[in-house]
Motif scaffolding. Structure first.
Motif, PDB file in Angstrom:
ATOM      1  N   ILE A 174      80.443 -13.081 -49.848  1.00 46.70           N
ATOM      2  CA  ILE A 174      80.756 -12.503 -51.153  1.00 46.70           C
ATOM      3  C   ILE A 174      81.934 -11.551 -51.018  1.00 46.70           C
ATOM      4  CG2 ILE A 174      79.142 -10.578 -50.888  1.00 46.70           C
ATOM      5  CD1 ILE A 174      78.500 -10.848 -53.860  1.00 46.70           C
ATOM      6  N   ILE A 176      83.744  -8.534 -53.515  1.00 45.13           N
ATOM      7  CA  ILE A 176      83.708  -7.750 -54.760  1.00 45.13           C
ATOM      8  C   ILE A 176      84.729  -6.640 -54.642  1.00 45.13           C
ATOM      9  CG2 ILE A 176      82.285  -6.379 -56.315  1.00 45.13           C
ATOM     10  CD1 ILE A 176      79.830  -7.693 -55.126  1.00 45.13           C
ATOM     11  N   THR A 183      75.623 -12.012 -49.200  1.00 46.34           N
ATOM     12  CA  THR A 183      74.496 -11.767 -50.094  1.00 46.34           C
ATOM     13  C   THR A 183      73.421 -12.814 -49.850  1.00 46.34           C
ATOM     14  OG1 THR A 183      73.794 -11.494 -52.406  1.00 46.34           O
ATOM     15  CG2 THR A 183      75.475 -13.157 -51.969  1.00 46.34           C
ATOM     16  N   MET A 203      72.695  -7.313 -50.731  1.00 54.48           N
ATOM     17  CA  MET A 203      74.129  -7.466 -50.489  1.00 54.48           C
ATOM     18  C   MET A 203      74.545  -6.491 -49.392  1.00 54.48           C
ATOM     19  SD  MET A 203      75.874  -7.958 -54.279  1.00 54.48           S
ATOM     20  CE  MET A 203      75.965  -6.189 -54.513  1.00 54.48           C
ATOM     21  N   ASP A 230      72.094  -9.352 -61.508  1.00 53.92           N
ATOM     22  CA  ASP A 230      73.230  -9.780 -60.673  1.00 53.92           C
ATOM     23  C   ASP A 230      74.538  -9.196 -61.200  1.00 53.92           C
ATOM     24  OD1 ASP A 230      71.565 -11.183 -59.006  1.00 53.92           O
ATOM     25  OD2 ASP A 230      71.900 -13.121 -59.980  1.00 53.92           O
ATOM     26  N   THR A 231      74.678  -9.117 -62.521  1.00 51.56           N
ATOM     27  CA  THR A 231      75.892  -8.549 -63.105  1.00 51.56           C
ATOM     28  C   THR A 231      76.060  -7.094 -62.728  1.00 51.56           C
ATOM     29  OG1 THR A 231      75.811 -10.088 -64.976  1.00 51.56           O
ATOM     30  CG2 THR A 231      77.103  -8.078 -65.265  1.00 51.56           C
ATOM     31  N   THR A 234      76.927  -6.843 -58.876  1.00 48.68           N
ATOM     32  CA  THR A 234      78.281  -7.299 -58.509  1.00 48.68           C
ATOM     33  C   THR A 234      79.385  -6.471 -59.175  1.00 48.68           C
ATOM     34  OG1 THR A 234      78.143  -8.986 -60.267  1.00 48.68           O
ATOM     35  CG2 THR A 234      77.559  -9.665 -58.033  1.00 48.68           C
TER      36      THR A 234
END
Length: 237
Positions: A174, A176, A183, A203, A230-231, A234
């Motif tokens: 992942i 970000i 993750t 994560m 999840d939103t 992340t």
């Protein structure tokens, strides 16, 4: 890793979510007082009506002063509205701020940051109601991010989920913002009829000079709630 603050495991045949440290306290609260109890005596007792008085004319100076006060109040109100509109929405968003882990997570409406994380080892936490929890903590930089994430997910699954059946629903690298890492997400199911399926996401994120672990918990596990969790996770920065 036993700690009084650690959440109850969902597998304990308790119908309440495992990360609900406030339930037993709130169950003892008394019912609110009647609305009439808060009324002042003047709202319940009435005296004889007084004779009407002739209206008193305002002097010209007083009228002018009143007009200035009203106009000043309108200007101040308009200025407040303009200033609020000028502030970006992002600046007014609640934040989970973890100075120890050096992470920040914008929190949507309805979320709140916990003053004390409910699980030992974490340095910050935020929740939405009693069903969703996000926590963060600092970590050392791993030599193998995928392996370290899998080990962390296994640890938190045993400590927090205690599922009769646990399956991996996601495992991938992942990126970000400035973070890169890995993750891993798990779904726990239970044989009893009390505990509904739970969702755990881990994560492991690394940026120059800093590594953090962010963990999310959700019960019951539903697609809409999982996407919302999840939103939030992340959006870390």
């Amino acid at each position: 890793m036993e700690d009084d603050r650690r959440v109850w495991p969902p597998g304990s045949h308790d119908s309440d979510p495992p990360w609900n440290p406030e339930l037993r306290r709130t169950a003892k609260r008394s019912l609110p007082a009647s609305p009439s109890d808060s009324l002042p005596p003047s709202a319940r007792l009435y005296g004889a009506p007084a004779a009407p008085r002739r209206p008193r004319r305002w002097p010209r100076r007083a009228g002018a002063l009143l007009a200035m006060i009203v106009a000043g109040g309108l200007v101040a109100g308009l200025a407040t509205v303009v200033l609020r509109l000028a502030v970006p929405e992002q600046a007014r968003t609640a934040m989970l701020i973890d100075a120890t882990a050096a992470v920040e997570i914008p929190l949507p409406e309805g979320w709140r940051q916990d003053p004390v994380p409910p699980v030992t080892g974490f340095t910050s936490a935020a929740r939405h109601g009693l069903e969703v929890l996000v926590m963060a903590r600092p970590s050392g930089a791993p030599s193998d991010a995928a392996k370290a994430t899998a080990e962390a997910a296994e640890l938190y699954s045993r400590l927090l989920l205690h599922g009769d059946r646990v399956s991996v629903v996601e495992d991938r690298p992942i990126t970000i913002g400035p973070y890169v890492g890995h993750t891993r997400s798990l779904r726990a199911e239970y044989k009893d009829v009390v505990n509904r399926p739970a969702y755990l996401r881990v994560m492991l994120l690394t940026k120059p000079g800093r590594t953090a672990v962010v963990v999310g918990l959700l019960q019951p596990d539903e697609n809409t709630s999982r996407q919302a969790l999840d939103t939030v996770m992340t959006s870390v920065r």
